[in-house]
Design a protein around this motif. Structure first.
Motif, PDB file in Angstrom:
ATOM      1  N   ALA A  68      -0.236   4.179  11.699  1.00  0.00           N
ATOM      2  CA  ALA A  68       0.509   5.392  10.894  1.00  0.00           C
ATOM      3  C   ALA A  68      -0.762   5.985   9.993  1.00  0.00           C
ATOM      4  CB  ALA A  68       1.668   5.115  10.444  1.00  0.00           C
ATOM      5  N   LEU A  69      -1.080   4.855   9.000  1.00  0.00           N
ATOM      6  CA  LEU A  69      -2.088   5.174   8.279  1.00  0.00           C
ATOM      7  C   LEU A  69      -3.318   5.833   8.732  1.00  0.00           C
ATOM      8  CD1 LEU A  69      -1.535   2.585   5.234  1.00  0.00           C
ATOM      9  CD2 LEU A  69      -0.345   4.862   5.769  1.00  0.00           C
ATOM     10  N   ARG A  70      -4.055   5.194   9.640  1.00  0.00           N
ATOM     11  CA  ARG A  70      -5.262   5.720   9.982  1.00  0.00           C
ATOM     12  C   ARG A  70      -5.017   7.298  10.822  1.00  0.00           C
ATOM     13  NH1 ARG A  70      -8.288   3.986  15.908  1.00  0.00           N
ATOM     14  NH2 ARG A  70      -9.977   4.994  15.457  1.00  0.00           N
ATOM     15  N   THR A 223      -7.787   0.878   1.877  1.00  0.00           N
ATOM     16  CA  THR A 223      -8.573   1.681   2.446  1.00  0.00           C
ATOM     17  C   THR A 223      -8.182   3.074   2.570  1.00  0.00           C
ATOM     18  OG1 THR A 223      -7.948   1.042   4.620  1.00  0.00           O
ATOM     19  CG2 THR A 223      -9.654  -0.252   3.809  1.00  0.00           C
ATOM     20  N   ALA A 224      -6.806   3.460   2.793  1.00  0.00           N
ATOM     21  CA  ALA A 224      -6.275   4.737   2.809  1.00  0.00           C
ATOM     22  C   ALA A 224      -6.484   5.343   1.659  1.00  0.00           C
ATOM     23  CB  ALA A 224      -4.856   4.699   3.253  1.00  0.00           C
ATOM     24  N   ASN A 225      -6.543   4.996   0.480  1.00  0.00           N
ATOM     25  CA  ASN A 225      -6.658   5.671  -0.667  1.00  0.00           C
ATOM     26  C   ASN A 225      -8.212   5.894  -1.020  1.00  0.00           C
ATOM     27  OD1 ASN A 225      -4.223   3.510  -1.365  1.00  0.00           O
ATOM     28  ND2 ASN A 225      -4.213   5.808  -2.453  1.00  0.00           N
ATOM     29  N   ALA A 382       7.710   2.286   5.156  1.00  0.00           N
ATOM     30  CA  ALA A 382       8.679   2.880   5.841  1.00  0.00           C
ATOM     31  C   ALA A 382       8.500   4.352   5.971  1.00  0.00           C
ATOM     32  CB  ALA A 382      10.262   2.507   5.480  1.00  0.00           C
ATOM     33  N   LEU A 383       8.297   4.928   4.970  1.00  0.00           N
ATOM     34  CA  LEU A 383       8.016   6.291   4.901  1.00  0.00           C
ATOM     35  C   LEU A 383       6.792   6.640   5.645  1.00  0.00           C
ATOM     36  CD1 LEU A 383       9.078   7.258   1.195  1.00  0.00           C
ATOM     37  CD2 LEU A 383      10.149   7.830   3.227  1.00  0.00           C
ATOM     38  N   ALA A 384       5.704   5.898   5.545  1.00  0.00           N
ATOM     39  CA  ALA A 384       4.547   6.295   6.254  1.00  0.00           C
ATOM     40  C   ALA A 384       4.463   6.295   7.898  1.00  0.00           C
ATOM     41  CB  ALA A 384       3.290   5.101   5.839  1.00  0.00           C
TER      42      ALA A 384
END
Length: 497
Positions: A68-70, A223-225, A382-384
């Motif tokens: 999801a983050l990717r 890493t997302a940040n 969960a929100l991501a």
């Protein structure tokens, strides 16, 4: 696709981190040695020989969150990460609270880990010194202030030190794990049944183990940040986080199997903080224990750095959007680092440690803080998972891959984290719930104030979708107060690597 950021800061973005650096950052964020020594004995106590099964089953939904983050990062390159993505897909209030959960969780972790970092360092010199909480706090605080100074200054030495620390950790952990699995005088014979459901019983349950495993799988998402600072930020940072998570999960699984083989569940649960020492000695008598103990302070120092980065980048994005005072969105004119946010995190951490020291209840407070973090992690994970499905809803049925990787797998991660959130609440004390839920609810204050003030572009509709990102380039001007140095870097794009 245009290289545009949703925070509407405009300007150029730096590209100082490679995908390899992102992998290193993700592994460092998980803190392999520190995580193993702090949580694996508790996991084994909860699940026994079924501990590898718990790790394997829980890794699956967490990989869904990594996916999801990717994919969210491919649409929106933002140092705010979930703060930005959730606000654009679900609701600005939910987006702010997800970012607030990141900030609170990371600051709590820094606060709770500073003294143990000092204790782990002192243990290399004298075990008696390691038991001195006041001295351990001073040493740990020294490490933290040094790390904060390196991060704020933009010194590349911080990146190199992190890479070396992670490399040494992995080499030591894997060497001892391999030695453990190849010894002939093992306590228990290896069995593939450890990866199944056969060893769960009334004493060793999946639920108890999963609550611990959910805390084990945290930290890689730093890493997302850092997408604004990563070469190929639309894909590089997310890929690095996913690979780092898989590397960490493999190491964790190997060490847990090694513990079952060499020590057995009963011995692991009675180690009383010396798990790595006993595992190392059993795997490699005479030197293994000492080597693994050396890995702990290296792990903690590297983890403190990555956690600090995650907190400061999220605060920076919030300040840039003016959902908190714009002071947090300011950068150093030459270093191009969020010095203001770094100073704020350091000040809060030091003040909290001094207050705890004066009250004389340090160990208890630190334990409460660590347990309260789990609720915050489950909330924003969960929100991501929901956000990526909403962002890509228009293309989910275009292929089986889209449906699986952009919807079903991330939503499995969401379901897992909702379950962890709900299942954790009955297990926590009132103090731990107050820390986790109370500090999360506190985030309603700044976001409500920002909304009441009105005119904030953060609250304007900014849909996040593949079609929107390909056809829109909504760069809005930056306020003069946030202007960076000459040369076009108006928003203060970060560059401390």
């Amino acid at each position: 696709m245009n290289s545009r950021r949703s925070d509407r800061g405009g300007g150029l973005r730096t590209e100082s981190l490679s995908t390899f650096d992102s992998v290193v950052m993700a592994v460092a964020g998980c803190g392999p040695a520190y995580t193993v020594v702090a949580l694996v004995p508790a996991l084994v106590a909860a699940a026994g020989f079924a501990s590898p099964a718990v790790l394997l089953f829980c890794a699956f939904p967490i990989v869904g969150i990594a996916l999801a983050l990717r994919h969210l990062g491919r649409l929106d390159v933002s140092s705010g990460a979930t703060y930005s993505w959730v606000s654009r897909t679900l609701h600005p209030f939910l987006g702010f609270l997800s970012g607030w959960a990141v900030v609170v969780a990371t600051i709590l972790f820094i606060f709770a880990s500073t003294t143990p970092a000092g204790s782990a360092t002192l243990s290399l010199v004298d075990e008696d010194l390691a038991g001195n909480d006041a001295l351990a706090t001073v040493v740990g605080l020294g490490w933290f202030l040094l790390i904060a100074a390196l991060v704020a200054s933009g010194a590349k030495i911080a990146s190199r030190v992190r890479t070396v620390a992670v490399g040494i950790q992995l080499a030591l952990l894997l060497t001892v794990a391999v030695a453990a699995l190849t010894r002939e005088d093992a306590t228990s014979a290896f069995s593939f049944s450890w990866f199944g459901l056969g060893h769960f019983d009334a004493t060793h349950t999946f639920t108890a183990g999963a609550l611990i495993a959910s805390a084990l799988y945290w930290g890689w998402d730093v890493t997302a940040n850092l997408s604004e600072e990563t070469r190929g930020g639309r894909g590089g940072s997310g890929l690095g986080g996913l690979i780092g998570l898989l590397v960490f999960a493999s190491i964790l699984l190997t060490l847990t199997v090694a513990a079952n083989v060499l020590l057995g569940p009963d011995a692991v649960t009675s180690t009383d903080g010396t798990f790595l020492l006993q595992l190392g000695e059993a795997a490699w008598p005479g030197t293994g224990g000492t080597l693994l103990v050396l890995a702990v302070p290296l792990s903690m120092v590297a983890t403190l750095e990555t956690t600090l980065l995650q907190a400061t980048r999220t605060l920076f994005a919030m300040g840039r959007d003016r959902t908190i005072p714009s002071f947090f969105g300011r950068i150093h004119p030459r270093r191009q680092t969020p010095v203001a946010s770094t100073v704020a995190v350091v000040a809060v951490t030091v003040a909290a440690l001094l207050l705890v020291a004066l009250l004389g209840s340090g160990v208890v407070v630190l334990e409460h803080a660590l347990k309260g973090i789990g609720l915050l992690i489950a909330f924003y994970y969960a929100l991501a998972g929901i956000a990526v499905s909403v962002a890509y809803r228009g293309v989910l049925l275009a292929s089986v891959g889209n449906l699986v990787f952009l919807c079903l797998w991330p939503l499995a991660g969401t379901a897992f984290n909702i379950w962890v959130f709900a299942a954790s609440i009955p297990t926590l004390t009132g103090t731990e719930l107050a820390i986790g839920l109370g500090l999360l609810a506190l985030g309603l204050v700044p976001v409500t104030v920002a909304r009441i003030r009105g005119g904030r572009s953060f609250f304007q509709p900014r849909p996040l979708s593949p079609v929107y990102e390909e056809t829109t380039d909504e760069r809005l001007p930056v306020a003069p107060s946030d202007a960076g140095p000459a040369g076009g870097r108006r928003d203060g794009l970060l560059s401390d690597f």
